[in-house]
Design a protein around this motif. Structure first.
Motif, PDB file in Angstrom:
ATOM      1  N   ARG A 132     -24.064 -84.816 -34.529  1.00 11.71           N
ATOM      2  CA  ARG A 132     -25.174 -85.478 -33.850  1.00 11.71           C
ATOM      3  C   ARG A 132     -26.003 -84.464 -33.069  1.00 11.71           C
ATOM      4  NH1 ARG A 132     -23.141 -90.112 -30.075  1.00 11.71           N
ATOM      5  NH2 ARG A 132     -23.613 -88.441 -28.660  1.00 11.71           N
ATOM      6  N   LEU A 136     -28.317 -82.961 -30.153  1.00  6.72           N
ATOM      7  CA  LEU A 136     -28.398 -83.227 -28.721  1.00  6.72           C
ATOM      8  C   LEU A 136     -29.818 -83.592 -28.331  1.00  6.72           C
ATOM      9  CD1 LEU A 136     -26.338 -80.213 -27.339  1.00  6.72           C
ATOM     10  CD2 LEU A 136     -25.617 -82.600 -27.429  1.00  6.72           C
ATOM     11  N   ARG A 137     -29.932 -84.376 -27.271  1.00  9.47           N
ATOM     12  CA  ARG A 137     -31.246 -84.613 -26.673  1.00  9.47           C
ATOM     13  C   ARG A 137     -31.764 -83.262 -26.184  1.00  9.47           C
ATOM     14  NH1 ARG A 137     -28.302 -87.769 -23.063  1.00  9.47           N
ATOM     15  NH2 ARG A 137     -29.258 -86.458 -21.482  1.00  9.47           N
ATOM     16  N   ALA A 138     -33.049 -83.142 -25.990  1.00 11.47           N
ATOM     17  CA  ALA A 138     -33.655 -81.864 -25.596  1.00 11.47           C
ATOM     18  C   ALA A 138     -33.067 -81.333 -24.294  1.00 11.47           C
ATOM     19  CB  ALA A 138     -35.165 -82.012 -25.475  1.00 11.47           C
ATOM     20  N   ASP A 139     -32.884 -82.214 -23.276  1.00  5.75           N
ATOM     21  CA  ASP A 139     -32.340 -81.740 -22.001  1.00  5.75           C
ATOM     22  C   ASP A 139     -30.883 -81.327 -22.140  1.00  5.75           C
ATOM     23  OD1 ASP A 139     -31.621 -84.433 -22.413  1.00  5.75           O
ATOM     24  OD2 ASP A 139     -31.398 -84.810 -20.264  1.00  5.75           O
ATOM     25  N   ALA A 140     -30.120 -82.045 -22.953  1.00 12.86           N
ATOM     26  CA  ALA A 140     -28.721 -81.684 -23.179  1.00 12.86           C
ATOM     27  C   ALA A 140     -28.621 -80.358 -23.936  1.00 12.86           C
ATOM     28  CB  ALA A 140     -28.005 -82.793 -23.945  1.00 12.86           C
ATOM     29  N   GLN A 141     -29.534 -80.137 -24.886  1.00 11.37           N
ATOM     30  CA  GLN A 141     -29.543 -78.870 -25.624  1.00 11.37           C
ATOM     31  C   GLN A 141     -29.870 -77.708 -24.691  1.00 11.37           C
ATOM     32  OE1 GLN A 141     -28.764 -78.365 -29.085  1.00 11.37           O
ATOM     33  NE2 GLN A 141     -28.622 -76.305 -28.230  1.00 11.37           N
ATOM     34  N   ARG A 142     -30.818 -77.930 -23.784  1.00 15.77           N
ATOM     35  CA  ARG A 142     -31.151 -76.878 -22.800  1.00 15.77           C
ATOM     36  C   ARG A 142     -29.940 -76.559 -21.939  1.00 15.77           C
ATOM     37  NH1 ARG A 142     -35.999 -79.633 -22.624  1.00 15.77           N
ATOM     38  NH2 ARG A 142     -35.334 -80.854 -20.835  1.00 15.77           N
ATOM     39  N   HIS A 186     -19.803 -80.586 -22.405  1.00 15.55           N
ATOM     40  CA  HIS A 186     -20.147 -79.769 -23.574  1.00 15.55           C
ATOM     41  C   HIS A 186     -18.946 -78.971 -24.088  1.00 15.55           C
ATOM     42  CE1 HIS A 186     -24.456 -80.479 -23.720  1.00 15.55           C
ATOM     43  NE2 HIS A 186     -24.507 -80.342 -22.400  1.00 15.55           N
TER      44      HIS A 186
END
Length: 195
Positions: free
Chosen positions: A6, A8-14, A53
């Motif tokens: 899945r 990640l949302r953009a903020d989670a990826q950052r 994470h």
């Protein structure tokens, strides 16, 4: 790189990327026992975010190691089109020795005897490095830039030995670079210029 299916949302990826960068810097500075709390603080995230994470220290170390290996492989791919195959190989070897010198126990901490983590990670990463270096070495062999009997495993063993020998030097990176230059002189092909 994340292995989950899945995205990640953009903020989670950052957050993931910042944690990985902070962990890489912490391992380089303090070894594999670097403080997880300090890593979270440097990444600008809370401890819970770090653990969401990376549920264990082992998982975080695996991600750091995989990321560094992927970077080395990408560098080899970039160098594979360089006009001077010998110089390309030497440039990549310098990147590998720098990688090995900044690991500060990272590879050893991921050995399968701990019973944690992915036991195939070390083998997979090693195979990736051998493949990437092998392609650069083949081009260097074709150009007679290295001795015919030199193998990629020879080069990686020498780089590993240099990293181990300089691990505790105050200026380990410079010493590793100096020793690598001596090794490179020893593996050059007879058709290369002195220097």
């Amino acid at each position: 790189m994340r292995t989950s299916k899945r995205p990640l949302r953009a903020d989670a990826q950052r957050n993931y990327d910042r944690i990985l960068a902070a962990a890489g810097a912490a391992v380089a500075a303090h070894g594999t026992d670097a403080s997880l709390e300090e890593i979270a603080r440097e990444a600008g995230v809370g401890s819970a975010t770090l653990h969401r994470h990376f549920p264990s220290r082992q998982a975080l170390l695996e991600a750091v190691f995989r990321d560094r290996v992927e970077t080395l492989c990408a560098k080899a791919a970039d160098l594979a089109i360089a006009p001077d195959p010998g110089a390309a190989l030497v440039s990549w070897l310098h990147a590998v020795v720098e990688h090995a010198a900044t690991n500060r126990g990272l590879g050893a901490s991921l050995m399968p005897d701990t019973g944690e983590g992915d036991p195939a990670l070390g083998e997979t990463c090693h195979a990736m490095i051998v493949q990437a270096g092998g392609e650069l070495l083949a081009r260097a062999h074709d150009a007679h830039a290295v001795r015919a009997e030199v193998t990629v495993r020879d080069l990686l063993r020498l780089v590993g030995a240099i990293a181990l020998a300089t691990e505790h030097d105050p200026d380990g990176a410079a010493e590793a670079g100096r020793l690598l230059a001596i090794v490179v002189d020893g593996v050059r092909g007879s058709g290369t210029a002195e220097g």
